[in-house]
Every structure is written in structure tokens, then in C-alpha cells.
Write a protein that holds these residues in place. Structure first.
Motif, mmCIF file in Angstrom:
data_model
loop_
_atom_site.group_PDB
_atom_site.id
_atom_site.type_symbol
_atom_site.label_atom_id
_atom_site.label_comp_id
_atom_site.label_asym_id
_atom_site.label_seq_id
_atom_site.Cartn_x
_atom_site.Cartn_y
_atom_site.Cartn_z
ATOM 1 N N ASP A 51 8.719 20.847 51.167
ATOM 2 C CA ASP A 51 9.567 21.801 51.859
ATOM 3 C C ASP A 51 8.767 23.074 52.065
ATOM 4 O O ASP A 51 7.553 23.094 51.830
ATOM 5 N N GLY A 52 9.426 24.132 52.482
ATOM 6 C CA GLY A 52 8.715 25.366 52.752
ATOM 7 C C GLY A 52 8.048 25.985 51.537
ATOM 8 O O GLY A 52 7.124 26.801 51.669
ATOM 9 N N ALA A 53 8.504 25.590 50.351
ATOM 10 C CA ALA A 53 7.944 26.146 49.113
ATOM 11 C C ALA A 53 6.758 25.339 48.604
ATOM 12 O O ALA A 53 6.079 25.776 47.672
ATOM 13 N N GLY A 54 6.498 24.187 49.164
ATOM 14 C CA GLY A 54 5.354 23.410 48.736
ATOM 15 C C GLY A 54 5.617 21.930 48.599
ATOM 16 O O GLY A 54 6.575 21.400 49.169
ATOM 17 N N THR A 55 4.759 21.275 47.816
ATOM 18 C CA THR A 55 4.841 19.829 47.618
ATOM 19 C C THR A 55 5.004 19.517 46.129
ATOM 20 O O THR A 55 4.589 20.299 45.268
ATOM 21 N N ARG A 56 5.620 18.397 45.864
ATOM 22 C CA ARG A 56 5.823 17.948 44.490
ATOM 23 C C ARG A 56 5.617 16.445 44.427
ATOM 24 O O ARG A 56 5.918 15.733 45.395
ATOM 25 N N TYR A 57 5.144 15.994 43.254
ATOM 26 C CA TYR A 57 4.817 14.580 43.083
ATOM 27 C C TYR A 57 5.375 14.030 41.778
ATOM 28 O O TYR A 57 5.457 14.747 40.773
ATOM 29 N N ALA A 58 5.685 12.753 41.793
ATOM 30 C CA ALA A 58 6.010 12.065 40.554
ATOM 31 C C ALA A 58 4.743 12.012 39.705
ATOM 32 O O ALA A 58 3.631 11.906 40.228
ATOM 33 N N ASP A 59 4.908 12.073 38.385
ATOM 34 C CA ASP A 59 3.751 12.061 37.492
ATOM 35 C C ASP A 59 2.875 10.837 37.715
ATOM 36 O O ASP A 59 1.652 10.908 37.596
#
Length: 121
Positions: A51-59
Motif C-alpha cells: 500500500d502507500g505505506a510500503g510492503t510487507r511479507y510473510a516470514d
């Protein structure tokens, strides 16, 4: 009607790479978008979101998978590197109605039809 269309799945050997693509309509370009996967007999789980705040990933995929999007082309990508058999499953592109992301599949309103990824040892 929001349509998400995935492509790019396939069969690879362990250690190989794939790039998944998801075409989305322009009017959801600023919303949270993500990739989920589901293996037979298991629940759908988040792989990555953006999203606009960045990226995230599963461990389990950190350092191996990369999510990105090209708003000029309206395409969401998932680059899958160093694949292993545990990565096998149906991969789904999804989008929320809102800009903020969530890891819960229940919070995503729009879904693609899925693309199969199979990794052999």
C-alpha cells in the motif's frame, strides 16, 4: 465490477524462479493489494501486500519474494525466487476497498481466479 486477472504460474524445480502478474483496473490503483496462496487442505494465507505505506511479507518468503506494482500499466507483480516445494499452491491476487492493508483474507473484497505454482524437489 472489479476484475483481477493473474498470470505467470507454472511448474519449476526447487531453486527456480517465477514472476506472477495481476492486471487490475485503474480505479483501485491506490488501494491495498496483496498476494495470497493456498495449498490443498490448508487455509488461504497472506504472502505479501503493498500500500502507500510500503510492503510487507510473510516470514516464510522474506528475502525470496518481492511484491511490486506498476501503476502506469496497472499490473501487480510477485517475483518468486529460491522456490522450494513448500511454496506450492494456488496464488491469488487480491485488493481491498481501502488504502490500508491487512493480512486477513476476509478483509479483501476483490479476488482473481488464481494461478497455480508447483515446485518439485
Amino acid at each position: 465490477q472489479v476484475q483481477l486477472v493473474e498470470s505467470g504460474g507454472g511448474s519449476v524445480q526447487a531453486g527456480g524462479s517465477l514472476r506472477l502478474s495481476c492486471r487490475y483496473p485503474e480505479d483501485i490503483a491506490r488501494k491495498c493489494m496483496g498476494w495470497f496462496r493456498q495449498a490443498p487442505g490448508t487455509e488461504r494465507e497472506v504472502v505479501a501486500n503493498i500500500d502507500g505505506a510500503g510492503t510487507r511479507y510473510a516470514d516464510s518468503v522474506k528475502g525470496r519474494f518481492t511484491i511490486s506494482k506498476d501503476d502506469a500499466k496497472n499490473i501487480l507483480y510477485l517475483q518468486l525466487n529460491s522456490l522450494n516445494p513448500d511454496d506450492t499452491g494456488m496464488y491469488f491476487c487480491a485488493a481491498r476497498e481501502y488504502w490500508a492493508c491487512s493480512v486477513s483474507p476476509a478483509m479483501f473484497k476483490y479476488w482473481g481466479q488464481g494461478t497455480q505454482v508447483t515446485v518439485s524437489s
